[in-house]
Design a protein around this motif. Structure first.
Motif, short mmCIF file in Angstrom:
data_model
loop_
_atom_site.label_atom_id
_atom_site.label_comp_id
_atom_site.label_asym_id
_atom_site.label_seq_id
_atom_site.Cartn_x
_atom_site.Cartn_y
_atom_site.Cartn_z
N UNK A 119 15.37 -12.91 1.26
CA UNK A 119 16.24 -11.97 2.23
C UNK A 119 17.11 -12.94 3.34
N UNK A 120 17.69 -12.53 4.09
CA UNK A 120 18.55 -13.34 4.98
C UNK A 120 17.69 -13.76 5.82
N UNK A 121 16.48 -13.06 6.31
CA UNK A 121 16.02 -13.40 7.31
C UNK A 121 14.36 -13.74 6.97
N UNK A 122 14.13 -14.79 6.50
CA UNK A 122 12.78 -15.27 5.79
C UNK A 122 11.68 -15.13 6.86
N UNK A 123 12.21 -15.29 8.01
CA UNK A 123 10.83 -15.32 9.08
C UNK A 123 10.41 -13.81 9.20
N UNK A 124 11.38 -12.97 9.23
CA UNK A 124 11.01 -11.58 9.27
C UNK A 124 10.83 -10.45 8.10
N UNK A 125 11.08 -11.23 6.98
CA UNK A 125 11.40 -10.54 5.83
C UNK A 125 9.98 -9.92 5.31
N UNK A 126 10.04 -8.77 4.52
CA UNK A 126 8.55 -8.36 4.19
C UNK A 126 8.30 -8.94 2.97
N UNK A 127 6.94 -9.14 2.87
CA UNK A 127 6.49 -9.71 1.65
C UNK A 127 6.13 -8.47 0.68
N UNK A 128 6.16 -8.39 -0.52
CA UNK A 128 5.95 -7.32 -1.65
C UNK A 128 5.16 -8.21 -2.75
N UNK A 129 4.03 -7.24 -2.97
CA UNK A 129 3.08 -7.58 -3.81
C UNK A 129 2.74 -7.07 -5.10
N UNK A 130 2.39 -8.04 -5.96
CA UNK A 130 2.02 -7.58 -7.47
C UNK A 130 0.77 -6.83 -7.43
N UNK A 167 -8.00 -0.86 -7.39
CA UNK A 167 -7.20 -1.21 -8.61
C UNK A 167 -5.70 -1.49 -8.52
N UNK A 168 -5.15 -1.62 -7.49
CA UNK A 168 -3.81 -1.70 -6.87
C UNK A 168 -3.71 -3.06 -6.23
N UNK A 169 -2.36 -3.31 -6.29
CA UNK A 169 -1.90 -4.32 -5.33
C UNK A 169 -1.71 -3.76 -3.82
N UNK A 170 -1.14 -4.69 -3.04
CA UNK A 170 -0.83 -4.19 -1.74
C UNK A 170 0.47 -3.52 -1.69
N UNK A 171 0.74 -2.33 -1.04
CA UNK A 171 1.92 -1.66 -0.95
C UNK A 171 2.19 -1.57 0.60
N UNK A 172 3.42 -1.93 0.92
CA UNK A 172 3.94 -2.11 2.48
C UNK A 172 4.17 -0.93 2.86
#
Lengths: 117, 116
Positions: free
Chosen positions: A98-109, B41-46
């Protein structure tokens, strides 16, 4: 938000072997992160992977044990080398862009559940 | 040292009742705070985040959180709990020494159990 997939979803491995975990993002991202979640524990950051540079490892994690590749902006791998039962954990990757890496949300697998016998 | 505390290992709530999952932080300066949920059994959701602005932040699935600077807290709330909200909840704060990107420090997690 980025959609992240991981392979394999789970595996059972013998001690002394290595396993490579793949993480694929559906869009180009700047940063990718690898975490370990030991049974009943919180998340611990292993390393940060930026495309085109060496991964940055957190204290207690070394490249020989957890080599990471980041060949392009949508993909990364984590290898767990010379495994022991103590490596049994869930391994998760995440991405941030994103434009603001410092505040951007991390999304997980969804994570890779590893059991070492 | 920077840290996040989730003082309750488990929270039990009856369906339909309001729920609160507590989080306090220790970080200098203005914190960037996050809530995530992990289903089995899932990843993290925001769920939601606080960066700046209104202290009450609304997020996914009807959750909200209130940033309280004087109490260094960021409690997660929902007016009416559902059985499907049963999961593991993590609070996180940005490591202010992570330079140009958003390295997170996670709390230990709180298991929420909503009973019918």
């Amino acid at each position: 938000s980025a959609v992240i997939s991981q392979k394999p979803s789970r595996d059972i491995c013998q001690r002394g072997t290595s396993l490579t975990i793949q993480c694929q993002v559906d869009s180009q991202v700047t940063m990718m992160f690898w975490y370990r979640q030991q049974p009943g524990q919180s998340l611990t950051l292993i390393a940060t992977a930026n495309q085109g540079s060496e991964a940055t490892y957190e204290s207690g994690f070394v490249i020989d044990k957890f080599p990471i590749s980041r060949p392009n902006l949508t993909f990364s791998t984590l290898t767990v080398s010379n495994m022991s039962p103590e490596d049994s954990s869930i391994y998760l990757c995440s991405s941030s862009s994103g434009d603001q890496l410092r505040t951007d949300t991390q999304y997980f697998g969804p994570g890779t559940r590893l059991t070492v016998l | 040292a920077q840290s996040v505390a989730q003082p309750e290992d488990q929270v039990n709530v009856a369906e339909g009742n309001p729920l609160t999952v507590k989080c306090t932080y220790s970080v200098s300066g203005n914190p960037y705070l996050f809530w995530y949920v992990q289903y089995p059994n899932r990843g993290l959701q925001f769920l939601l985040k606080y960066i700046t602005g209104d202290n009450l932040v609304k997020g996914s699935y009807g959750f909200e959180a209130e940033f309280n600077k004087s109490q260094t807290s960021f409690h997660l709330k929902k007016p009416s709990a559902l059985v499907s909200d049963s999961a593991l909840y993590f609070c996180a704060v940005r490591d202010r020494f992570s330079g140009g990107y958003n390295k997170l420090i996670f709390g230990a997690g709180t298991r929420l159990a909503v009973h019918p």
